[in-house]
Design an enzyme around this catalytic site. Structure first.
Site, PDB file in Angstrom:
ATOM      1  N   CYS A 174      -4.259   0.874  -2.363  1.00 54.57           N
ATOM      2  CA  CYS A 174      -4.156  -0.378  -1.614  1.00 54.57           C
ATOM      3  C   CYS A 174      -3.071  -1.259  -2.219  1.00 54.57           C
ATOM      4  O   CYS A 174      -2.698  -1.102  -3.390  1.00 54.57           O
ATOM      5  CB  CYS A 174      -5.481  -1.129  -1.658  1.00 54.57           C
ATOM      6  SG  CYS A 174      -6.741  -0.466  -0.544  1.00 54.57           S
ATOM      7  N   GLU A 185      -3.334  -4.181  -3.194  1.00 55.76           N
ATOM      8  CA  GLU A 185      -3.867  -4.937  -4.330  1.00 55.76           C
ATOM      9  C   GLU A 185      -3.790  -4.138  -5.625  1.00 55.76           C
ATOM     10  O   GLU A 185      -3.668  -4.712  -6.711  1.00 55.76           O
ATOM     11  CB  GLU A 185      -5.319  -5.328  -4.061  1.00 55.76           C
ATOM     12  CG  GLU A 185      -5.500  -6.325  -2.925  1.00 55.76           C
ATOM     13  CD  GLU A 185      -5.637  -5.653  -1.553  1.00 55.76           C
ATOM     14  OE1 GLU A 185      -5.181  -4.501  -1.393  1.00 55.76           O
ATOM     15  OE2 GLU A 185      -6.209  -6.289  -0.660  1.00 55.76           O
ATOM     16  N   CYS A 206     -10.126  -5.220   1.035  1.00 54.81           N
ATOM     17  CA  CYS A 206     -11.286  -4.341   1.201  1.00 54.81           C
ATOM     18  C   CYS A 206     -12.263  -4.576   0.047  1.00 54.81           C
ATOM     19  O   CYS A 206     -11.940  -5.247  -0.943  1.00 54.81           O
ATOM     20  CB  CYS A 206     -10.838  -2.873   1.259  1.00 54.81           C
ATOM     21  SG  CYS A 206     -10.330  -2.193  -0.337  1.00 54.81           S
ATOM     22  N   CYS A 213     -11.102  -3.714  -3.426  1.00 56.39           N
ATOM     23  CA  CYS A 213     -10.066  -4.622  -3.937  1.00 56.39           C
ATOM     24  C   CYS A 213     -10.633  -5.997  -4.257  1.00 56.39           C
ATOM     25  O   CYS A 213     -10.112  -6.704  -5.115  1.00 56.39           O
ATOM     26  CB  CYS A 213      -8.891  -4.685  -2.959  1.00 56.39           C
ATOM     27  SG  CYS A 213      -7.992  -3.116  -2.963  1.00 56.39           S
ATOM     28  N   ASN A 242       0.822  -1.209   0.000  1.00 54.74           N
ATOM     29  CA  ASN A 242       0.000   0.000   0.000  1.00 54.74           C
ATOM     30  C   ASN A 242       0.859   1.264   0.000  1.00 54.74           C
ATOM     31  O   ASN A 242       1.963   1.294   0.560  1.00 54.74           O
ATOM     32  CB  ASN A 242      -1.017   0.007   1.147  1.00 54.74           C
ATOM     33  CG  ASN A 242      -0.452  -0.268   2.513  1.00 54.74           C
ATOM     34  OD1 ASN A 242       0.581  -0.906   2.651  1.00 54.74           O
ATOM     35  ND2 ASN A 242      -1.134   0.223   3.534  1.00 54.74           N
ATOM     36  N   VAL A 243       0.324   2.274  -0.671  1.00 53.28           N
ATOM     37  CA  VAL A 243       1.017   3.554  -0.821  1.00 53.28           C
ATOM     38  C   VAL A 243       0.028   4.648  -0.432  1.00 53.28           C
ATOM     39  O   VAL A 243      -0.928   4.913  -1.159  1.00 53.28           O
ATOM     40  CB  VAL A 243       1.489   3.756  -2.282  1.00 53.28           C
ATOM     41  CG1 VAL A 243       2.234   5.082  -2.425  1.00 53.28           C
ATOM     42  CG2 VAL A 243       2.365   2.590  -2.745  1.00 53.28           C
ATOM     43  N   GLU A 244       0.251   5.234   0.745  1.00 53.20           N
ATOM     44  CA  GLU A 244      -0.683   6.249   1.239  1.00 53.20           C
ATOM     45  C   GLU A 244      -0.330   7.621   0.675  1.00 53.20           C
ATOM     46  O   GLU A 244       0.686   7.799   0.000  1.00 53.20           O
ATOM     47  CB  GLU A 244      -0.690   6.223   2.773  1.00 53.20           C
ATOM     48  CG  GLU A 244      -1.189   4.876   3.266  1.00 53.20           C
ATOM     49  CD  GLU A 244      -1.384   4.778   4.765  1.00 53.20           C
ATOM     50  OE1 GLU A 244      -0.857   5.633   5.505  1.00 53.20           O
ATOM     51  OE2 GLU A 244      -2.077   3.834   5.189  1.00 53.20           O
TER      52      GLU A 244
END
Ligand code: THU
Length: 155
Positions: free
Chosen positions: A74, A76, A114, A117, A63-65
């Site tokens: 996410c 995925e 989620c 995803c 994940n990359v916020e």
């Protein structure tokens, strides 16, 4: 229920216990490793996703916020990008793990993808995709029943 009857998602009980073990052990290791590279300055919840394609390719993502929280990618998303960039194909095994930064890599547990995803996975799932969930292996239909998909867009 007899062991030969299909379970939720079309995966038989027999399929739940056999050949997946070694493959999922490998996928779990890959997911835990890639989770270490996650960019999570806001949630501190690192997620790693790993999948195996029908033609034997391993794909993964973390994940990359983003400061714009809703822009977050996410794990995925990265994994599906890698799938398509690497030539496409369908997923036959998938797992994601998650945990905050207090958790060491080997302690990160299996988490459910989620809802968004699950939809992403559904588009690229092989008919016999097995998803490792906290409750054990499940088919796509079990984690996203009555999915909206490409067939719904046909005239
Ligand atoms: N996250 C994923 O990467 N995949 C999921 O399926 C669930 C949530 C991430 C997004 C966010 O960076 C963090 O987990 C907390 O929601």
């Amino acid at each position: 229920m007899s062991t030969s009857e299909p379970a939720a998602g079309g995966i038989s009980d027999q399929d739940r216990t056999i050949p997946d073990d070694a493959e999922f052990e490998r996928l779990l290791a890959v997911a835990r490793e890639i989770a270490e590279r996650a960019y999570t300055p806001y949630s501190h919840f690192r997620v790693g996703a790993a999948g195996l394609t029908e033609d034997g390719r391993l794909v993964r993502g973390c994940n990359v916020e983003n400061a714009g929280y809703g822009v977050t990618l996410c794990a995925e998303c990265g994994m599906i990008s890698e799938l398509i960039a690497g030539g496409g194909g369908r997923l036959r095994r998938f797992v994601c793990v998650g945990g905050d930064e207090q958790l060491r890599r080997e302690e990160r547990g299996v988490v459910m993808p989620c809802g968004r995803c699950r939809q992403l996975l559904s588009e690229h799932a092989a008919p016999d995709l097995v998803i490792l969930t906290p409750e054990g292996p499940r088919g796509m239909d079990a984690v996203l029943p009555q999915a909206f998909g490409p067939a719904d867009l046909l005239p």
